[in-house]
Design an enzyme around this catalytic site. Sequence first.
Site, PDB file in Angstrom:
ATOM      1  N   ASN A  58      -5.838   6.838  -7.145  1.00  0.00           N
ATOM      2  CA  ASN A  58      -5.032   6.065  -6.197  1.00  0.00           C
ATOM      3  C   ASN A  58      -5.779   4.780  -5.867  1.00  0.00           C
ATOM      4  OD1 ASN A  58      -3.571   8.494  -6.015  1.00  0.00           O
ATOM      5  ND2 ASN A  58      -3.138   8.129  -3.858  1.00  0.00           N
TER       6      ASN A  58
HETATM    7 CA    CA Z   1      -0.342  11.663  -1.954  1.00  0.00          CA
END
Ligand code: CA
Length: 226
Positions: free
Chosen positions: A34
Amino acid sequence: PSAADTPGPLAGQHVLVTSGPTHEAIDPVRYIANRSSGKQGHAIAAAAAAAGARVTLVSGPVALPDPEGVETVHVESARDMLAAVEAALPAQIAIFTAAVADWRVATEAPEKMKKDGGALPPLALVENPDILATIARRTDGRPDLVIGFAAETENVVAHAQAKLARKGCDLIVANDVGGTGVMGGDANTVHLVTPEGVESWPTLAKSEVATRLVGHLARLAPKRPA
Ligand code: CA
Ligand code: CTP
């Protein structure tokens, strides 16, 4: 007495913070991750230490120095992060700032995958453990306060309210990452979401969000002898 002699509002408390992304290996040279700079989580760890807490920071890979006066544990994957969090317990306050990768590949390739042959690699994914929910749902040794973060691009408060209920935490700090500049930037606009309601803060430096959040949690936390 000088400021250094005055016990801070979190004296005697152990505060656990997760920060940064996790990296989920595809092969020895590639990973899934991420976006996360770790700035907000690291600032919270530093603010908790400044408030007198003993702080353990479990950090994924970030380009930041370890905060001064904070025990920092470095991890790569979500599974490693969960293990480090569990090893750091008990804690009175746990703040889950990390942008944990939701999925990892089912089978990490032991050697670098090659392009030759023309076929695209089939990346079968499996879900990672939810670290926040795992800790918030503990029946034994649950921290007094379990705090989640939710980076959303739309319907920020409604998504945060749903997450609060789903994960069983006490408070979600929701932030709107739909615009440009929050990811990796130095400012943050957050809403504190609890079952009782929503408190919205103005746009603040991440360091100021950290200081105010720590002050807020110190007022909520049961007092402990220093
Ligand atoms: Ca997530
Ligand atoms: N979190 C976690 N472990 C995971 C995923 C999320 O501990 N495997 C924590 C994050 O650190 C954050 C909170 O859960 O404090 C919310 O993360 P978020 O990604 O917004 O929630 P998800 O349940 O993964 O939902 P989404 O589908 O929006 O990604």
